[in-house]
Design a protein around this motif. Structure first.
Motif, short mmCIF file in Angstrom:
data_model
loop_
_atom_site.label_atom_id
_atom_site.label_comp_id
_atom_site.label_asym_id
_atom_site.label_seq_id
_atom_site.Cartn_x
_atom_site.Cartn_y
_atom_site.Cartn_z
N GLU A 216 0.80 -1.22 0.00
CA GLU A 216 0.00 0.00 0.00
C GLU A 216 0.84 1.27 0.00
OE1 GLU A 216 -2.52 -0.81 3.56
OE2 GLU A 216 -1.68 -2.78 3.09
N ASP A 218 4.29 3.73 -1.16
CA ASP A 218 5.21 4.05 -2.25
C ASP A 218 6.66 3.79 -1.84
OD1 ASP A 218 3.24 4.89 -4.09
OD2 ASP A 218 3.15 6.86 -3.12
N GLY A 235 10.27 -4.15 -2.45
CA GLY A 235 9.30 -3.49 -3.31
C GLY A 235 8.41 -2.51 -2.58
N ASN A 236 7.34 -2.15 -3.29
CA ASN A 236 6.32 -1.25 -2.76
C ASN A 236 4.99 -1.66 -3.39
OD1 ASN A 236 6.46 -0.30 -5.41
ND2 ASN A 236 7.60 1.54 -4.87
N ARG A 237 4.01 -0.75 -3.40
CA ARG A 237 2.70 -1.15 -3.90
C ARG A 237 2.68 -1.37 -5.41
NH1 ARG A 237 -0.98 4.28 -3.06
NH2 ARG A 237 0.17 5.69 -4.43
N ASP A 238 3.66 -0.80 -6.12
CA ASP A 238 3.69 -0.95 -7.57
C ASP A 238 4.36 -2.22 -8.04
OD1 ASP A 238 2.44 1.54 -8.00
OD2 ASP A 238 4.35 2.59 -7.73
N ARG A 239 5.39 -2.66 -7.29
CA ARG A 239 6.12 -3.85 -7.73
C ARG A 239 6.83 -4.48 -6.54
NH1 ARG A 239 11.72 -4.25 -11.24
NH2 ARG A 239 11.55 -6.46 -11.82
N ARG A 240 6.77 -5.81 -6.45
CA ARG A 240 7.46 -6.53 -5.39
C ARG A 240 8.12 -7.77 -5.97
NH1 ARG A 240 2.74 -4.96 -3.99
NH2 ARG A 240 1.80 -6.96 -4.52
N TYR A 325 15.63 -5.40 -9.35
CA TYR A 325 14.79 -4.21 -9.19
C TYR A 325 15.45 -2.98 -9.82
CZ TYR A 325 10.62 -2.40 -6.86
OH TYR A 325 9.37 -1.90 -6.59
N SER A 396 -4.22 -8.70 -3.95
CA SER A 396 -3.27 -7.77 -4.57
C SER A 396 -1.84 -8.13 -4.19
CB SER A 396 -3.59 -6.34 -4.14
OG SER A 396 -2.64 -5.44 -4.66
N GLY A 400 0.49 -9.70 -7.08
CA GLY A 400 1.43 -8.68 -7.51
C GLY A 400 2.84 -8.87 -7.01
#
Length: 426
Positions: A216, A218, A235-240, A325, A396, A400
């Motif tokens: 959740e 950034d 990672g973060n909410r965009d990519r892990r 990453y 998610s 994700g």
């Protein structure tokens, strides 16, 4: 086993933060009796969700008020916590996982489970521990109260607990057909089991990601969970991206029986600073054969090598994740050290022996048992009537999160061999 004695650490750590000497992850240290509060102050989600726990009407089920139990079924230990209405730990039950008679790691358990009678026995063993813990908790609650359980475990432990065939977990391509949320009943208590991510990144890591708020936020976060199995997520909410590596029992007292892995890291760091231990892991000549006693700990070449092998796997895994990453260590904003190992590990000592890159050490915080913390956070959602929101978040997280096989990644072997050296990694 596992009960806290005044002034001493527990025999088995749940990461609850009650023991003396816990390093403060934030100013003032853990507030209250669970590691989630430490994470919450860092990640900023506690206040809003705590209100749900205190909303009594949402907890009434069949005329009884529900009390939350969180469970971490690990390969080596099983930890259970009972919470009061204010979100504080009211009681605990911890035990060695009795499945250890079939081997110390998940591969051994998977192989043992090929015999149906052994698979059934392993299931009964864990059920027995859970039933014992629930029985203990039932004696602590009122007649007008009931229990609800939220459980997190690695994929193999979940398979064995549910009685699923483990064969697919033990053979290439190591696929797992059962990774979804499970709603079941254990010891007559409704139980919510966290979904897994892959065959070797299980529900305990999904719970850790959830506890950290990584899905959740950034902020670029690295979660490092060091136990018998070493799992890492960057990672973060965009990519892990996640990976798993076999750390063995070195971080849980296996290098020197009864000596915490974090203490061993500290001792090796000190020996390096005093030039008694060189960067290849060899003790100076006068201590090479018999070892050296540091306090009440006898440090031998064998115990040093166990730490070297475990930390090399972790360091190599971190290096691979950073490379995939396309970031450098200094770009990571937060490092969460999970588990009892992380509670006592001093990041600067970890950097001294090359367990963590030097530039990550100042960003490291104590996460406690993030599997239990994630289970607690999920419990708030369930008891607060927000199950659909919880399921969406977990979907998610699992969908994700990319999982990589370290052995197949270019450069892993070189990173591992380099990681055997006891030296600072820039």
């Amino acid at each position: 086993m596992g009960e806290r004695i005044a002034g001493l650490r527990c025999h088995i750590c749940t990461g609850c933060g009650l023991c003396p000497g816990v390093r403060a992850a934030v100013k003032g240290g853990p507030t209250g009796a669970n590691g989630l509060r430490v994470l919450a102050e860092i990640m900023g989600f506690w206040a809003g969700e705590k209100n749900g726990l205190l909303t009594g009407g949402a907890f009434l089920q069949g005329g009884k008020r529900e009390r939350l139990v969180t469970v971490d079924v690990g390969t080596t230990t099983i930890a259970m916590l009972l919470y009061d209405r204010n979100g504080n730990v009211a009681d605990r039950y911890v035990a060695v996982n009795p499945q250890s008679e079939f081997g110390a790691d998940v591969i051994s358990r998977i192989q043992a489970a090929e015999k149906e009678e052994w698979a059934r026995k392993m299931r009964r063993q864990v059920e027995g521990v859970l039933e014992h813990g629930i029985g203990k908790f039932l004696r602590r609650i009122g007649q007008e109260e009931s229990l609800r359980m939220v459980l997190a475990a690695n994929t193999t432990m979940t398979y064995l607990l549910m009685g699923w065939d483990c064969e697919e977990l033990g053979h290439a391509p190591f696929m797992a057909g059962h990774l979804s949320v499970v709603n079941t009943v254990i010891a007559n208590v409704p139980c919510f089991i966290f979904p897994g991510v892959s065959a070797f990144v299980g529900g305990d890591i999904a719970a850790g990601i959830y506890a950290c708020g990584m899905g959740e936020k950034d902020n670029l976060t690295l979660l490092v969970d060091l136990g018998t199995n070493g799992e890492m997520v960057l990672g973060n909410r965009d990519r892990r991206i996640a990976c798993a590596t076999a750390a063995g029992p070195a971080f849980e007292g296996g290098a020197n029986r009864g000596v915490w892995g974090a203490d061993m890291v500290g001792i090796l760091s000190r020996l390096r600073q005093e030039d008694i231990l060189d960067e290849t892991g060899l003790l100076s000549e006068e201590y090479f054969e018999r070892g050296i006693r540091v306090g009440n700990v006898l440090v031998t070449q064998k115990s040093i090598r166990a730490i070297q092998m475990a930390k090399a796997a972790i360091a190599a895994g971190i290096g691979v994740l950073l490379n995939l990453y396309h970031v450098k260590a200094e770009q990571v904003e937060k490092v969460v050290l999970a588990g009892g190992f992380g509670y006592y590990l001093k990041p600067e000592e970890a950097a001294e022996i090359g367990l963590l890159p030097e530039k990550l050490a100042p960003k490291a915080v104590t996460g406690g048992n993030t599997a239990l913390a994630g289970a607690l956070r999920a419990g708030y959602e369930l008891l607060g009537g927000r199950k659909e929101q919880l399921l969406e978040r977990l979907e998610s997280i699992t969908a994700g999160t990319e999982v990589v096989n370290l052995a197949s990644e270019a450069g892993f072997e070189e990173r591992y061999l380099s990681g055997m050296m006891l030296k600072i990694i820039k």
